[in-house]
Write a protein that holds these residues in place. Structure first.
Motif, PDB file in Angstrom:
ATOM      1  N   ARG A 156       0.805  -1.107   0.120  1.00 15.14           N
ATOM      2  CA  ARG A 156      -0.233   0.191   0.015  1.00 15.14           C
ATOM      3  C   ARG A 156       0.724   1.332  -0.069  1.00 15.14           C
ATOM      4  NH1 ARG A 156      -3.965   0.313   4.785  1.00 15.14           N
ATOM      5  NH2 ARG A 156      -4.636   2.011   3.671  1.00 15.14           N
ATOM      6  N   LYS A 157       2.026   1.069   0.607  1.00 15.79           N
ATOM      7  CA  LYS A 157       2.733   2.340   0.830  1.00 15.79           C
ATOM      8  C   LYS A 157       3.461   2.583  -0.554  1.00 15.79           C
ATOM      9  CE  LYS A 157       3.329   2.556   5.765  1.00 15.79           C
ATOM     10  NZ  LYS A 157       4.305   2.572   6.759  1.00 15.79           N
ATOM     11  N   LEU A 158       4.069   1.317  -1.107  1.00 18.01           N
ATOM     12  CA  LEU A 158       4.663   1.511  -2.385  1.00 18.01           C
ATOM     13  C   LEU A 158       3.630   2.235  -3.635  1.00 18.01           C
ATOM     14  CD1 LEU A 158       7.392   0.518  -3.505  1.00 18.01           C
ATOM     15  CD2 LEU A 158       6.179  -1.585  -4.083  1.00 18.01           C
ATOM     16  N   ALA A 159       2.409   1.536  -3.411  1.00 14.29           N
ATOM     17  CA  ALA A 159       1.325   2.086  -4.626  1.00 14.29           C
ATOM     18  C   ALA A 159       1.055   3.539  -4.205  1.00 14.29           C
ATOM     19  CB  ALA A 159       0.080   1.506  -4.370  1.00 14.29           C
ATOM     20  N   ALA A 160       1.068   3.972  -3.022  1.00 10.50           N
ATOM     21  CA  ALA A 160       0.850   5.382  -2.546  1.00 10.50           C
ATOM     22  C   ALA A 160       2.074   6.564  -2.973  1.00 10.50           C
ATOM     23  CB  ALA A 160       0.579   5.478  -1.052  1.00 10.50           C
ATOM     24  N   GLY A 161       3.206   5.791  -3.454  1.00  7.39           N
ATOM     25  CA  GLY A 161       4.204   6.757  -3.803  1.00  7.39           C
ATOM     26  C   GLY A 161       5.520   6.926  -3.024  1.00  7.39           C
ATOM     27  N   ALA A 162       5.495   6.004  -2.116  1.00 12.50           N
ATOM     28  CA  ALA A 162       6.931   6.017  -1.215  1.00 12.50           C
ATOM     29  C   ALA A 162       8.128   5.753  -2.266  1.00 12.50           C
ATOM     30  CB  ALA A 162       6.622   4.952  -0.193  1.00 12.50           C
ATOM     31  N   GLN A 163       9.047   6.605  -2.134  1.00 14.66           N
ATOM     32  CA  GLN A 163      10.329   6.423  -2.904  1.00 14.66           C
ATOM     33  C   GLN A 163      11.383   5.912  -2.192  1.00 14.66           C
ATOM     34  OE1 GLN A 163      10.524   7.414  -6.183  1.00 14.66           O
ATOM     35  NE2 GLN A 163       8.352   7.373  -5.847  1.00 14.66           N
ATOM     36  N   PHE A 164      11.504   5.760  -0.906  1.00 16.11           N
ATOM     37  CA  PHE A 164      12.194   4.882   0.045  1.00 16.11           C
ATOM     38  C   PHE A 164      11.968   4.395   1.217  1.00 16.11           C
ATOM     39  CE2 PHE A 164      12.812   9.166   1.437  1.00 16.11           C
ATOM     40  CZ  PHE A 164      12.922   9.161   2.909  1.00 16.11           C
ATOM     41  N   PHE A 165      12.519   3.371   1.764  1.00 19.60           N
ATOM     42  CA  PHE A 165      11.621   2.994   3.080  1.00 19.60           C
ATOM     43  C   PHE A 165      12.865   2.896   4.346  1.00 19.60           C
ATOM     44  CE2 PHE A 165       8.952   1.420  -0.199  1.00 19.60           C
ATOM     45  CZ  PHE A 165       7.715   1.531   0.384  1.00 19.60           C
ATOM     46  N   GLN A 166      12.615   3.552   5.293  1.00 19.31           N
ATOM     47  CA  GLN A 166      13.090   3.298   6.652  1.00 19.31           C
ATOM     48  C   GLN A 166      12.691   2.265   7.453  1.00 19.31           C
ATOM     49  OE1 GLN A 166      15.132   7.970   6.741  1.00 19.31           O
ATOM     50  NE2 GLN A 166      13.897   6.846   8.454  1.00 19.31           N
ATOM     51  N   SER A 167      13.278   1.213   7.976  1.00 21.48           N
ATOM     52  CA  SER A 167      12.808   0.170   8.951  1.00 21.48           C
ATOM     53  C   SER A 167      13.118   0.586  10.386  1.00 21.48           C
ATOM     54  CB  SER A 167      13.633  -1.135   8.676  1.00 21.48           C
ATOM     55  OG  SER A 167      14.531  -1.393   9.571  1.00 21.48           O
ATOM     56  N   GLN A 168      12.074  -0.002  11.024  1.00 17.65           N
ATOM     57  CA  GLN A 168      12.465  -0.064  12.544  1.00 17.65           C
ATOM     58  C   GLN A 168      13.649  -0.519  13.124  1.00 17.65           C
ATOM     59  OE1 GLN A 168      10.521   2.164  13.841  1.00 17.65           O
ATOM     60  NE2 GLN A 168       8.171   1.874  13.120  1.00 17.65           N
ATOM     61  N   LEU A 169      13.890  -0.600  14.157  1.00 24.44           N
ATOM     62  CA  LEU A 169      15.264  -1.332  14.765  1.00 24.44           C
ATOM     63  C   LEU A 169      15.176  -2.734  14.427  1.00 24.44           C
ATOM     64  CD1 LEU A 169      16.193  -0.995  18.563  1.00 24.44           C
ATOM     65  CD2 LEU A 169      16.352  -3.129  17.389  1.00 24.44           C
ATOM     66  N   ILE A 170      16.249  -3.416  13.776  1.00 26.39           N
ATOM     67  CA  ILE A 170      16.351  -4.628  13.156  1.00 26.39           C
ATOM     68  C   ILE A 170      17.311  -5.016  14.320  1.00 26.39           C
ATOM     69  CG2 ILE A 170      17.452  -6.131  11.616  1.00 26.39           C
ATOM     70  CD1 ILE A 170      14.855  -4.577  10.421  1.00 26.39           C
ATOM     71  N   SER A 171      16.762  -6.340  14.904  1.00 22.42           N
ATOM     72  CA  SER A 171      17.577  -7.430  15.603  1.00 22.42           C
ATOM     73  C   SER A 171      17.634  -8.835  15.103  1.00 22.42           C
ATOM     74  CB  SER A 171      17.029  -7.281  17.182  1.00 22.42           C
ATOM     75  OG  SER A 171      15.754  -7.643  16.991  1.00 22.42           O
ATOM     76  N   ASP A 172      16.995  -9.006  14.137  1.00 16.74           N
ATOM     77  CA  ASP A 172      16.739 -10.399  13.434  1.00 16.74           C
ATOM     78  C   ASP A 172      16.998 -10.273  12.219  1.00 16.74           C
ATOM     79  OD1 ASP A 172      16.074 -12.821  12.297  1.00 16.74           O
ATOM     80  OD2 ASP A 172      14.244 -13.219  13.800  1.00 16.74           O
ATOM     81  N   PHE A 173      18.408 -10.321  11.670  1.00 16.49           N
ATOM     82  CA  PHE A 173      18.717 -10.386  10.230  1.00 16.49           C
ATOM     83  C   PHE A 173      18.232 -11.231   9.452  1.00 16.49           C
ATOM     84  CE2 PHE A 173      20.851  -6.903  12.412  1.00 16.49           C
ATOM     85  CZ  PHE A 173      21.066  -6.045  11.657  1.00 16.49           C
ATOM     86  N   ASP A 174      18.015 -12.475   9.797  1.00 16.69           N
ATOM     87  CA  ASP A 174      17.309 -13.792   9.181  1.00 16.69           C
ATOM     88  C   ASP A 174      15.741 -13.115   8.506  1.00 16.69           C
ATOM     89  OD1 ASP A 174      19.580 -15.099   9.365  1.00 16.69           O
ATOM     90  OD2 ASP A 174      18.525 -16.265  11.163  1.00 16.69           O
ATOM     91  N   ARG A 175      15.250 -12.477   9.501  1.00 18.40           N
ATOM     92  CA  ARG A 175      13.713 -11.779   9.223  1.00 18.40           C
ATOM     93  C   ARG A 175      14.223 -10.651   8.042  1.00 18.40           C
ATOM     94  NH1 ARG A 175       8.666 -13.423  10.452  1.00 18.40           N
ATOM     95  NH2 ARG A 175       7.165 -11.607  10.726  1.00 18.40           N
ATOM     96  N   LEU A 176      14.935 -10.000   8.410  1.00 21.19           N
ATOM     97  CA  LEU A 176      15.280  -8.779   7.339  1.00 21.19           C
ATOM     98  C   LEU A 176      15.487  -9.535   5.918  1.00 21.19           C
ATOM     99  CD1 LEU A 176      15.865  -6.000   6.136  1.00 21.19           C
ATOM    100  CD2 LEU A 176      18.057  -6.062   7.162  1.00 21.19           C
ATOM    101  N   GLU A 177      16.413 -10.304   5.701  1.00 25.37           N
ATOM    102  CA  GLU A 177      16.658 -11.154   4.656  1.00 25.37           C
ATOM    103  C   GLU A 177      15.438 -11.911   3.989  1.00 25.37           C
ATOM    104  OE1 GLU A 177      19.845 -14.109   2.701  1.00 25.37           O
ATOM    105  OE2 GLU A 177      19.512 -14.548   4.930  1.00 25.37           O
ATOM    106  N   LYS A 178      14.476 -12.338   4.720  1.00 26.83           N
ATOM    107  CA  LYS A 178      13.302 -12.824   4.140  1.00 26.83           C
ATOM    108  C   LYS A 178      12.473 -11.849   3.532  1.00 26.83           C
ATOM    109  CE  LYS A 178       9.203 -15.641   5.863  1.00 26.83           C
ATOM    110  NZ  LYS A 178       8.543 -16.240   7.014  1.00 26.83           N
ATOM    111  N   PHE A 179      12.217 -10.511   4.521  1.00 27.17           N
ATOM    112  CA  PHE A 179      11.542  -9.527   3.831  1.00 27.17           C
ATOM    113  C   PHE A 179      12.203  -9.113   2.519  1.00 27.17           C
ATOM    114  CE2 PHE A 179      11.392  -4.831   3.561  1.00 27.17           C
ATOM    115  CZ  PHE A 179      10.031  -4.558   3.436  1.00 27.17           C
TER     116      PHE A 179
END
Length: 277
Positions: A156-179
């Motif tokens: 929804r955010k992509l379709a609404a026009g977001a040009q970049f994304f900032q994530s919340q604090l990452i502690s699980d980098f396996d989860r980030l890779e999956k995302f």
């Protein structure tokens, strides 16, 4: 973090230490619903010192008139980078009896900015004195408990026009890779992983207790607890996480609350050269 008061000197001195090491500097908008100078004013001050701001704009405190007024003001002041946020609940902050607005939330704010960039206001009326040219980003949380909800929100955010994304604090980098592989793959938008400087085991435990959706692993807490210099160990941990993020996404969003002066050292230990080198 903008100042609590009218003197921006400390904010500026911290920000100047990041010159040449970061592409832009986030300026929070009442983060955690705690009173600070407006993000628009603080961003303007940084811009006057030759520093590139990302002006965060939250929906909590403004209706659509106020949001549009500030966004047009940002354009006039030379601020181009906006991070569109819903905003933290008032009850979490230092003015719990204040009234919330929340006429919009982040997705609808993104759509509003897209309209302003097309020369139209919220009611589809022309902006008679010129369209905006705002570069807008959005927040994501790859560690969200609901995978389907995360995917739906991202799309929804992509379709609404977001040009970049900032994530919340990452502690699980396996989860980030999956995302990155399952949701963000092919989106053609940079994803910046949230890296948080942990200053002590107490700091990490506080985050685990008080920040929803974040879990600092016990192994990291143990490292901080056993370190002779916990802050130095926190810098090392953050640098390790920057290196991990570099293998997975397009950049990092480093949060070193009240110790932004340590960000260059984090980047040094991560092997990240100064910009242009």
């Amino acid at each position: 973090m903008p100042p609590k008061g009218g003197n921006p000197a400390h904010m500026v001195s911290m920000a100047k230490q990041l010159r040449g090491r970061v592409h832009a500097i986030n300026v929070t908008d009442g983060s955690r619903a705690v009173l600070r100078m407006s993000s628009l004013a603080a961003s303007t001050v940084l811009l006057q010192h030759g520093l590139e701001p990302i002006c965060q704009m939250a929906c909590r405190d403004r209706n659509v008139i106020g949001l549009q007024a500030d966004l047009m003001g940002a354009q006039a002041l030379g601020i181009r980078n906006i991070l569109a946020l819903t905003g933290d609940p008032v009850k979490a902050g230092d003015h719990p009896s204040a009234r919330s607005v929340f006429e919009l939330e982040s997705v609808r704010l993104l759509k509003l900015i897209a309209k302003l960039n097309q020369g139209l206001d919220f009611n589809d009326k022309p902006l008679t004195d010129g369209a905006t040219e705002l570069f807008v980003g959005a927040a994501i949380d790859p560690q969200s408990q609901s995978w389907s909800g995360l995917q739906r929100r991202f799309e929804r955010k992509l379709a609404a026009g977001a040009q970049f994304f900032q994530s919340q604090l990452i502690s699980d980098f396996d989860r980030l890779e999956k995302f990155m592989n399952q949701i963000a793959a092919g989106c053609q938008r940079p994803i910046l992983a949230g890296i948080f400087l942990l200053k002590s085991a107490k700091n990490a435990n506080f985050i685990n207790r008080n920040v929803p959706g974040v879990f600092i692993p016990q192994s990291i807490i143990d490292r901080l607890e056993q370190a002779a210099d916990p802050l130095d160990e926190g810098i090392t941990i953050a640098a390790e996480q920057v290196r991990m993020a570099k293998q997975l996404c397009q950049g990092v969003h480093i949060m070193a609350v009240r110790r932004e002066d340590l960000i260059p050292e984090i980047l040094n230990r991560a092997g990240i050269s100064a910009i242009g080198e």
